[in-house]
Scaffold this motif. Structure first.
Motif, short mmCIF file in Angstrom:
data_model
loop_
_atom_site.label_atom_id
_atom_site.label_comp_id
_atom_site.label_asym_id
_atom_site.label_seq_id
_atom_site.Cartn_x
_atom_site.Cartn_y
_atom_site.Cartn_z
N GLU A 58 0.86 -1.18 0.00
CA GLU A 58 0.00 0.00 0.00
C GLU A 58 0.90 1.23 0.00
OE1 GLU A 58 -3.97 0.63 2.31
OE2 GLU A 58 -2.34 1.43 3.58
N LEU A 59 0.74 2.07 -1.02
CA LEU A 59 1.57 3.26 -1.20
C LEU A 59 0.76 4.49 -0.80
CD1 LEU A 59 4.15 4.66 -2.38
CD2 LEU A 59 2.96 4.65 -4.60
N LYS A 67 -1.31 15.58 9.20
CA LYS A 67 -1.34 14.12 9.24
C LYS A 67 -2.42 13.54 8.33
CE LYS A 67 1.88 14.34 12.37
NZ LYS A 67 1.96 15.80 12.55
N ALA A 68 -2.88 14.34 7.38
CA ALA A 68 -3.93 13.90 6.46
C ALA A 68 -3.35 13.03 5.35
CB ALA A 68 -4.62 15.12 5.83
N LEU A 69 -4.14 12.06 4.92
CA LEU A 69 -3.78 11.22 3.78
C LEU A 69 -4.10 11.98 2.50
CD1 LEU A 69 -2.92 8.46 2.59
CD2 LEU A 69 -5.33 7.77 2.76
N LEU A 70 -3.08 12.20 1.67
CA LEU A 70 -3.26 12.97 0.43
C LEU A 70 -3.54 12.07 -0.77
CD1 LEU A 70 -0.35 15.55 0.88
CD2 LEU A 70 -2.76 15.79 1.54
N HIS A 71 -2.82 10.97 -0.88
CA HIS A 71 -3.00 10.03 -1.99
C HIS A 71 -2.72 8.62 -1.47
CE1 HIS A 71 -3.07 13.38 -4.83
NE2 HIS A 71 -1.95 13.81 -4.30
N GLN A 72 -3.36 7.64 -2.12
CA GLN A 72 -3.09 6.25 -1.75
C GLN A 72 -3.36 5.34 -2.94
OE1 GLN A 72 -5.42 3.90 1.41
NE2 GLN A 72 -3.54 4.51 2.49
N TRP A 73 -2.48 4.36 -3.10
CA TRP A 73 -2.61 3.35 -4.15
C TRP A 73 -2.43 1.98 -3.51
CZ3 TRP A 73 0.37 7.72 -4.40
CH2 TRP A 73 0.00 8.68 -5.34
N GLN A 74 -3.19 1.00 -4.01
CA GLN A 74 -3.12 -0.35 -3.49
C GLN A 74 -2.24 -1.22 -4.38
OE1 GLN A 74 -4.47 -0.85 -0.54
NE2 GLN A 74 -5.32 1.24 -0.56
N ALA A 75 -1.91 -2.40 -3.90
CA ALA A 75 -1.02 -3.31 -4.65
C ALA A 75 -1.57 -3.61 -6.03
CB ALA A 75 -0.81 -4.60 -3.86
N GLU A 76 -2.90 -3.73 -6.13
CA GLU A 76 -3.50 -4.08 -7.43
C GLU A 76 -3.44 -2.94 -8.44
OE1 GLU A 76 -6.87 -3.45 -4.35
OE2 GLU A 76 -4.89 -4.42 -4.46
N ASP A 77 -3.03 -1.74 -8.01
CA ASP A 77 -2.88 -0.63 -8.95
C ASP A 77 -1.58 -0.73 -9.75
OD1 ASP A 77 -5.26 0.64 -8.21
OD2 ASP A 77 -4.31 1.51 -6.44
N PHE A 78 -0.73 -1.70 -9.40
CA PHE A 78 0.55 -1.87 -10.09
C PHE A 78 0.62 -3.26 -10.71
CE2 PHE A 78 1.05 1.11 -6.61
CZ PHE A 78 1.68 2.17 -7.22
N ASP A 79 1.25 -3.33 -11.88
CA ASP A 79 1.38 -4.62 -12.57
C ASP A 79 2.29 -5.57 -11.80
OD1 ASP A 79 -0.24 -3.73 -14.63
OD2 ASP A 79 1.43 -2.97 -15.80
N LYS A 80 3.33 -5.03 -11.20
CA LYS A 80 4.31 -5.81 -10.45
C LYS A 80 4.52 -5.17 -9.08
CE LYS A 80 5.41 -8.65 -13.89
NZ LYS A 80 5.21 -10.12 -13.82
N PRO A 81 5.02 -5.92 -8.10
CA PRO A 81 5.29 -5.34 -6.78
C PRO A 81 6.29 -4.19 -6.87
CG PRO A 81 5.37 -7.74 -6.68
CD PRO A 81 5.28 -7.38 -8.12
N LEU A 107 1.55 14.55 -8.13
CA LEU A 107 0.96 14.64 -6.79
C LEU A 107 -0.10 15.73 -6.67
CD1 LEU A 107 3.98 13.92 -4.42
CD2 LEU A 107 2.18 12.39 -5.24
N ASN A 108 -0.27 16.55 -7.69
CA ASN A 108 -1.38 17.48 -7.69
C ASN A 108 -2.69 16.75 -7.99
OD1 ASN A 108 0.09 19.86 -7.11
ND2 ASN A 108 0.75 20.00 -9.24
N SER A 109 -2.65 15.89 -8.99
CA SER A 109 -3.85 15.16 -9.41
C SER A 109 -3.91 13.74 -8.86
CB SER A 109 -3.91 15.11 -10.93
OG SER A 109 -2.82 14.35 -11.45
N GLY A 110 -2.76 13.19 -8.51
CA GLY A 110 -2.70 11.79 -8.09
C GLY A 110 -2.68 10.82 -9.25
N ARG A 111 -2.60 11.34 -10.47
CA ARG A 111 -2.64 10.48 -11.66
C ARG A 111 -1.26 9.92 -12.01
NH1 ARG A 111 -5.87 14.75 -13.94
NH2 ARG A 111 -4.01 15.37 -15.11
#
Length: 329
Positions: A58-59, A67-81, A107-111
């Motif tokens: 989890e990224l 202490k706010a969460l700005l962006h987050q990506w899960q393992a399944e958002d990536f082809d490889k670890p 990091l502005n859009s999270g894209r």
């Protein structure tokens, strides 16, 4: 033999010393971002952001003030670890790498902005280190076979240099991106021209480099290897400017940071200990332990904030702030 490759790149979108150290101290603040062990983490240069990569892949990007969460990506958002993270100094871009794949996020859009596969001189080589420059438009990749890849996203230019004989454990741009500092398991820390790979300085120790810190303003370089060898030198003249005094036969340094205009060095051990050293005498001024939530806790990154606080981020995902005296930053 040095090998150099320059091609057009089309990126696809997608001590203890003699005196007793000062007593231990407690953090001014502590906040644990994740209840998991981290694979990698990084603090922004200005201490405003933190990036955590957990064992579950989890990224996350966090605001260290709120202490706010700005962006987050899960393992399944990536082809490889993925295994490594790097923030641009302007806090606008985040680079992450797996063994072969590189991805850049806005990091502005999270894209996801860009993604591609990296390949060294050896087709089986994997990515061993990562660095994103000030603007986020130039990338350094250290490779497991000893090469360093430089990528310019604006000119779509890729260059590849093989200057090391082992996995490259550290890469960074210095001198306004005109030079590169790299360190590897071959025991060498090199300063070299980013344009043609010409080596300007070669600093070596018997074993693989385990920790490195460069103070560009005061020209000081600290390197330590996996046993108990270390070097503090003027990066221009290569002359020694100090030696740390400690009694243990083995002292392993995982992280290092110059402060106080190069007069003070802060180090982190492979465990929980933070140490503050006076460079001129080599003596330890004080030490303390970071907070441990699990066995094997260690410091993954540390920076000194503009206000003079030391900020540490641990493998437990704990952000801690520590008060430093004005003469130590």
């Amino acid at each position: 033999m040095k090998r150099v490759l320059a091609i057009s790149l089309s990126l696809c979108l997608a001590s203890l010393g003699c005196n007793k150290p000062i007593a231990e101290q407690v953090p001014d603040s502590i906040h644990r971002y994740v209840d998991d062990n981290l694979i990698d983490a990084e603090l922004s240069r200005n201490a405003k952001l933190a990036v955590t990569l957990s064992r579950t892949r989890e990224l996350s990007v966090w605001d260290n003030t709120s202490k706010a969460l700005l962006h987050q990506w899960q393992a399944e958002d990536f082809d490889k670890p993925i295994y490594q993270v790097s923030l641009s100094a302007n806090n606008k871009y985040l680079a992450v790498t797996g063994k072969h794949q590189v991805s850049i996020f806005d990091l502005n859009s999270g894209r996801l902005e860009l993604s591609w596969l990296a390949q060294g001189f050896d087709t089986d080589a994997s990515i061993s280190s990562l660095y994103l420059n000030q603007s986020g438009k130039r990338i350094l990749l250290g490779m497991s076979e000893g090469s360093v890849i430089t990528i310019d996203l604006e000119s779509n230019q890729l260059s590849m240099f093989q200057l090391h004989d082992g996995p490259v454990s550290h890469v960074e741009f210095i001198s306004y991106d005109e030079r590169i500092l790299s360190a590897a398991h071959d025991g060498h820390a090199l300063i070299w021209a980013s344009s043609n790979g010409q080596v300007i300085g070669d600093f070596s120790l018997p074993q693989r480099i385990s920790s490195i810190s460069f103070d560009e303003a005061d020209r000081r370089l600290f390197i330590a290897d996996a046993i108990d060898n270390h070097l503090i030198a003027d990066s221009h003249s290569a002359e020694s400017v100090g030696q740390l005094a400690f009694l243990e036969r083995y002292r392993y340094f995982r992280q290092a940071l110059f402060t106080d205009r190069g007069k003070t060095l802060i180090t982190a051990s492979s465990k929980q200990k933070i140490m503050v050293w006076d460079i001129s005498s080599g003596k330890e001024k004080k030490h303390w332990n970071i907070s441990a939530f699990t066995a094997g806790t260690t410091v993954l990154d540390m920076v000194v904030s503009p206000s003079g606080q030391l900020i540490t981020l641990s493998s437990d995902g704990a952000l801690e702030t520590w008060r430093l005296k004005s003469a130590e930053y």
